[in-house]
Design a protein around this motif. Structure first.
Motif, mmCIF file in Angstrom:
data_model
loop_
_atom_site.group_PDB
_atom_site.id
_atom_site.type_symbol
_atom_site.label_atom_id
_atom_site.label_comp_id
_atom_site.label_asym_id
_atom_site.label_seq_id
_atom_site.Cartn_x
_atom_site.Cartn_y
_atom_site.Cartn_z
ATOM 1 N N GLY A 179 0.786 -1.227 0.000
ATOM 2 C CA GLY A 179 0.000 0.000 0.000
ATOM 3 C C GLY A 179 0.814 1.271 0.000
ATOM 4 N N GLU A 180 2.131 1.162 0.230
ATOM 5 C CA GLU A 180 2.969 2.369 0.312
ATOM 6 C C GLU A 180 3.555 2.766 -1.046
ATOM 7 O OE1 GLU A 180 3.084 4.263 2.904
ATOM 8 O OE2 GLU A 180 3.918 3.282 4.684
ATOM 9 N N GLY A 181 3.334 1.936 -2.076
ATOM 10 C CA GLY A 181 3.846 2.279 -3.396
ATOM 11 C C GLY A 181 3.273 3.587 -3.910
ATOM 12 N N ARG A 182 1.999 3.822 -3.626
ATOM 13 C CA ARG A 182 1.387 5.093 -4.059
ATOM 14 C C ARG A 182 2.079 6.275 -3.392
ATOM 15 N NH1 ARG A 182 -5.004 6.316 -3.456
ATOM 16 N NH2 ARG A 182 -5.050 5.227 -5.453
ATOM 17 N N GLY A 183 2.395 6.126 -2.105
ATOM 18 C CA GLY A 183 3.108 7.199 -1.417
ATOM 19 C C GLY A 183 4.467 7.454 -2.030
ATOM 20 N N TRP A 184 5.152 6.375 -2.471
ATOM 21 C CA TRP A 184 6.457 6.583 -3.092
ATOM 22 C C TRP A 184 6.319 7.317 -4.411
ATOM 23 C CZ3 TRP A 184 9.367 5.923 -7.388
ATOM 24 C CH2 TRP A 184 10.735 6.162 -7.247
ATOM 25 N N TYR A 196 5.837 10.847 -3.605
ATOM 26 C CA TYR A 196 7.098 11.401 -3.135
ATOM 27 C C TYR A 196 8.042 11.677 -4.304
ATOM 28 C CZ TYR A 196 11.831 11.356 -1.148
ATOM 29 O OH TYR A 196 13.135 11.644 -0.842
ATOM 30 N N HIS A 197 8.110 10.751 -5.246
ATOM 31 C CA HIS A 197 8.999 10.934 -6.391
ATOM 32 C C HIS A 197 8.568 12.137 -7.229
ATOM 33 C CE1 HIS A 197 10.653 9.678 -10.460
ATOM 34 N NE2 HIS A 197 11.717 9.823 -9.708
ATOM 35 N N ARG A 198 7.261 12.316 -7.402
ATOM 36 C CA ARG A 198 6.787 13.497 -8.144
ATOM 37 C C ARG A 198 7.147 14.777 -7.392
ATOM 38 N NH1 ARG A 198 2.508 9.922 -9.704
ATOM 39 N NH2 ARG A 198 1.351 10.360 -7.793
ATOM 40 N N TRP A 199 6.978 14.773 -6.067
ATOM 41 C CA TRP A 199 7.373 15.949 -5.285
ATOM 42 C C TRP A 199 8.870 16.224 -5.455
ATOM 43 C CZ3 TRP A 199 11.172 16.613 -1.707
ATOM 44 C CH2 TRP A 199 11.207 17.857 -1.074
ATOM 45 N N ALA A 200 9.700 15.173 -5.402
ATOM 46 C CA ALA A 200 11.148 15.341 -5.532
ATOM 47 C C ALA A 200 11.504 15.968 -6.876
ATOM 48 C CB ALA A 200 11.853 13.996 -5.364
ATOM 49 N N GLY A 201 10.792 15.581 -7.935
ATOM 50 C CA GLY A 201 11.057 16.175 -9.241
ATOM 51 C C GLY A 201 10.751 17.659 -9.268
#
Length: 512
Positions: free
Chosen positions: A108-113, A116-121
């Motif tokens: 269930g944490e894949g969506r959070g990752w 997070y990756h979009r935020w990091a970009g």
């Protein structure tokens, strides 16, 4: 044509020297050690070679754009993480594979990752337009920092393509970096699982800081690793320093090795040159100091007020390095592994509050790629293992370094990396070695620590207090690590062009 002196031959100073020499300036580099490269160095013994500085190249476009030749291998598996409960997770060049790995670790944490990756970009793009492009007063680097594109999928060679975040700062750039938020708080915004918060928190160590104090902006690193890739340099990452040195020679830069500078000469509000410890005076219009900011304002050009401000930042962490000559091959082990501690908060309290090596340390392991025969004899491999420890004299540790090394090896053995009976030898490097070799204050790897969400804005700037004086390197803006010091070299070269436009025009295109 201006006379330019670069004090210190680290990567940031080399990049600035190369760019200014190509502008046509007369550039000299003075380095105290017998080779260029600074912390981008290696240790050799009995046919084994160990990287004792950085071991992973990111944003290779920063160097390829300069025409620096590199033999690169792109890593598919970027890092493998190990937790005390026996769970593991690998991160990959492909962001979607990484999200799937996150879901396997914590369903269930894949969506959070992905979020997070979009935020990091977005954070990285904003930083490229602002913080990484010049001093806080505004960007000076044009065009933007070169980045590799998503097409770099080959096993050798260099990245192709570019991603351009846009040249001009945007109104929302400040909010994009989550100002006022710590890295750990950022991790809590995207993840519930404490292991994933620990995974995000490790990016604070890229700046020698604690995730509970460091700014959230350090969380942009995955956008680099998954967007531009992680790269291994055949022969070890110090070959990058050799390639830069060859480029300097080709550009006509005058190199003085084993020559220590004892003073920056300044008067009437501008620099006049430098004086070596042997007493030789060398005149210059521009002096670029590629050394710890504390060394500049404490010794080379004493300035008590600036030195007090640097001291107010506190010191970044240092490193305890275990260089292990390992018998046999470890099948299936990636280039990089991180073996986490059981209590991350306690680990960083040990480092920054109690000022002692962690009782339960996180260990970072770098192991050369399997098909690089330059790093170890046949049938063996070289492991460079790093533990974050406080800057300062190891004589004050509760136990001697040799005993602490045994503690670290014991922790590794209990978590699946048992080297018992496989060690040909084990060499150690302590904060004292880093202090003595590089002149780093207390052996601090990155100068001042990122002690608070706004700490990046308090670091020493690239312009010095007198005209013609500049500062580059890990203790100055924009920070430490290979990509950032290379960006700092570009920033300094751009500042020189802006501050001395007449000399730049007279220099013309210069030497190539």
């Amino acid at each position: 044509m201006a006379e330019v002196i670069v004090v210190g031959g680290g990567v940031g100073g080399m990049v600035a020297a190369l760019l200014l020499a190509r502008d046509g300036h007369d550039v000299r580099v003075y380095e105290r050690l017998p080779r260029l490269g600074g912390k981008l160095a290696e240790h050799r013994r009995d046919g084994f070679t160990f990287s004792i500085g950085p071991s992973l190249l990111t944003l290779p476009g920063l160097f390829l754009d300069l025409g620096v030749p590199l033999d690169l291998v792109e890593l598919d598996e970027l890092c493998r993480y190990h937790w005390p409960d026996g769970s593991t997770m690998s991160t990959y060049r492909d962001p979607e594979r990484t999200a799937e790995a996150v879901d396997r670790l914590a369903p269930g944490e894949g969506r959070g990752w992905r979020d997070y990756h979009r935020w990091a970009g977005r954070c990285l793009d904003a930083s490229m337009r602002t913080f990484f492009a010049g001093p806080l007063s505004g960007p000076v680097v044009d065009p933007p920092i070169p980045r590799s594109g998503h097409g770099a999928s080959g096993t050798t060679g260099g990245p192709d393509g570019r991603r351009d975040p846009g040249r001009r700062p945007r109104p929302g750039d400040l909010l994009a970096v989550a100002p006022g938020r710590t890295l750990d708080a950022l991790a809590g915004r995207f993840f519930r699982d404490p292991r994933l918060r620990q995974y995000v928190g490790r990016y604070a160590t890229y700046a020698g800081s604690s995730p509970y104090r460091a700014p959230a902006a350090l969380g942009c690193v995955p956008a680099i690793e998954h967007g531009d890739g992680g790269w291994y340099v055949r022969g070890g990452l110090p070959r990058l320093a050799d390639a830069l040195a060859a480029s300097l020679a080709k550009a006509g830069v005058e190199i003085h090795l084993e020559t220590e500078i004892g003073e920056v000469i300044a008067g009437r509000g501008r620099v006049g040159g430098v004086r070596t410890v042997r007493g030789e005076t060398v005149r210059a219009d521009i002096v670029i100091v590629n050394a710890d900011a504390a060394a500049l304002y404490g010794r080379l050009l004493p300035d008590r007020a600036r030195l007090r401000r640097i001291a107010g930042l506190g010191l970044s962490s240092s490193a305890f390095l275990l260089l292990a000559a390992v018998e046999g091959r470890t099948e299936g082990m990636p280039h990089h592994s991180v073996v986490f501690s059981a209590d991350y908060r306690r680990e960083f309290r040990d480092i920054f509050d109690r000022r002692r090596p962690p009782e339960d340390p996180t260990v970072y392991i770098a192991r050369p790629v399997a098909d690089d025969p330059t790093q170890a004899p046949a049938g063996a491999e070289s492991w460079s293992m790093l533990v974050n420890v406080p800057a300062g004299d190891p004589a004050r540790w509760p136990m001697p370094p040799e005993a602490y090394a045994e503690l670290v090896l014991g922790r590794l053995a209990s978590r699946g990396h048992d080297l018992s009976g496989r060690l040909r030898f084990l060499d150690l490097l302590t904060p004292a070695d880093l202090r003595d070799r590089y002149g780093a204050w207390g052996g601090a790897i990155y100068g001042g620590a990122y002690g608070g969400p706004m700490a990046p804005f308090r670091r020493p700037g690239n312009r010095g207090p007198v005209r013609g004086l500049y500062l580059v390197g890990g203790s100055a803006h924009p920070g430490g690590g290979l990509p950032l010091v290379a960006m700092g070299g570009r920033i300094v070269a751009a500042l020189v062009r802006r501050d001395f436009p007449g000399s730049a025009r007279r220099a013309g295109k210069g030497r190539r």
